[in-house]
Design an enzyme around this catalytic site. Structure first.
Site, PDB file in Angstrom:
ATOM      1  N   SER A 148       0.806  -1.227   0.000  1.00  0.00           N
ATOM      2  CA  SER A 148       0.000   0.000   0.000  1.00  0.00           C
ATOM      3  C   SER A 148       0.834   1.269   0.000  1.00  0.00           C
ATOM      4  CB  SER A 148      -0.938   0.006   1.217  1.00  0.00           C
ATOM      5  OG  SER A 148      -0.204  -0.151   2.423  1.00  0.00           O
ATOM      6  N   HIS A 171      -0.939   5.970   6.799  1.00  0.00           N
ATOM      7  CA  HIS A 171      -0.330   5.900   5.465  1.00  0.00           C
ATOM      8  C   HIS A 171      -0.047   7.330   5.001  1.00  0.00           C
ATOM      9  CE1 HIS A 171      -1.849   1.789   5.478  1.00  0.00           C
ATOM     10  NE2 HIS A 171      -1.142   1.558   4.378  1.00  0.00           N
TER      11      HIS A 171
END
Length: 267
Positions: A40, A248
């Site tokens: 990711s 993230h």
């Protein structure tokens, strides 16, 4: 960095000599194959919207491979990154994109093997001691077993793309020591534990890269002062409506963090 520069310079000289000897037209030397591999952090999770065609892989136009390729049009990008990918997933589902024609490979992987999502959940919902235990277990894994597993993957990449430069981009430290994280806050002890795990991942990835003769790009200093929960975050904090993106990089993290570091390292 000096070693990388020397290798790159030698490769460019050899390539230039080959072109002159063969009389190849200039246009033929302007495009090289770039294959982006990884999880990711490579696919761009955290910087929505995502390409609909990428499905659950959640590839963002703002991912560092896309940004780098856009700024370096000599590269033709094959982006096979995928959210949630483990080392085994990269080996089984992504390495087929590589070939003897591949010139550049970038890779970020290992966080899912170290149970990043589970550790984050534990630290957000459990006690300081529980968080410490979870991060300590995964830190031990990152400095030991992960080194062997990554080394095997790097070997497989080099076998499939023997002429490629392989650049492994690591993970930054996740959380600022101070500041609000959003819906669920974290104690100072939990922040220390989670950043300690990030250090372990970096150290394990570096050890694997050294033993496999690939190049590791450490992202920790690049993100220093821009971790989640701080005053100028390049990493998303806790948003319960966007759990996939928690901790993230955001768009600035991919642009000013990853893509900028990749460009300053490789040109």
């Amino acid at each position: 960095m000096r070693r990388l520069t020397s290798v790159v310079a030698a490769a460019l000289l050899a390539f230039a000599g080959l072109g002159a000897a063969s009389g190849a037209p200039a246009q033929a030397a302007t495009e090289a194959e770039y294959v982006a591999l990884g999880d990711s952090y490579a696919s761009g999770v955290g910087a929505a919207p995502y390409d609909a065609s990428s499905g659950d892989c959640l590839r963002s136009p703002t991912s560092y491979p896309r940004l780098y390729a856009a700024a370096h049009p000599k590269y033709a990008l094959k982006d096979v990154t995928c959210s949630g990918a483990t080392i085994a997933d990269v080996r089984n589902d992504q390495l087929s994109a590589l070939s003897e024609k591949t010139s550049l490979v970038t890779l970020t992987v290992g966080g899912n093997d170290a149970q990043f999502a589970s550790v984050v959940q534990a630290c957000l919902t459990q006690s300081d001691s529980y968080c410490a235990t979870a991060t300590n277990w995964m830190s031990h894994y990152a400095r030991n077993q992960l080194v062997t597993e990554l080394g095997g993957l790097y070997k497989d990449i080099k076998a499939r793309a023997p002429h490629a430069l392989v650049l492994v981009l690591g993970y930054p430290r996740t959380i600022s020591p101070t500041g609000s994280c959003g819906a669920i806050d974290l104690s100072a002890a939990k922040r220390t534990s989670m950043n300690g795990m990030a250090d372990a991942l970096a150290e394990g990835t570096l050890a694997a890269s050294i033993s496999s003769s690939v190049y590791f790009i450490d992202m920790r200093n690049q993100f220093n002062g821009h971790e989640a929960c701080g005053s100028d975050p390049w990493i998303n904090g806790v948003d319960l409506s966007r759990l996939t993106e928690v901790f993230h990089p955001n768009a600035a993290g991919y642009q000013k963090g990853y893509a900028a570091k990749l460009s300053s390292t490789w040109g």
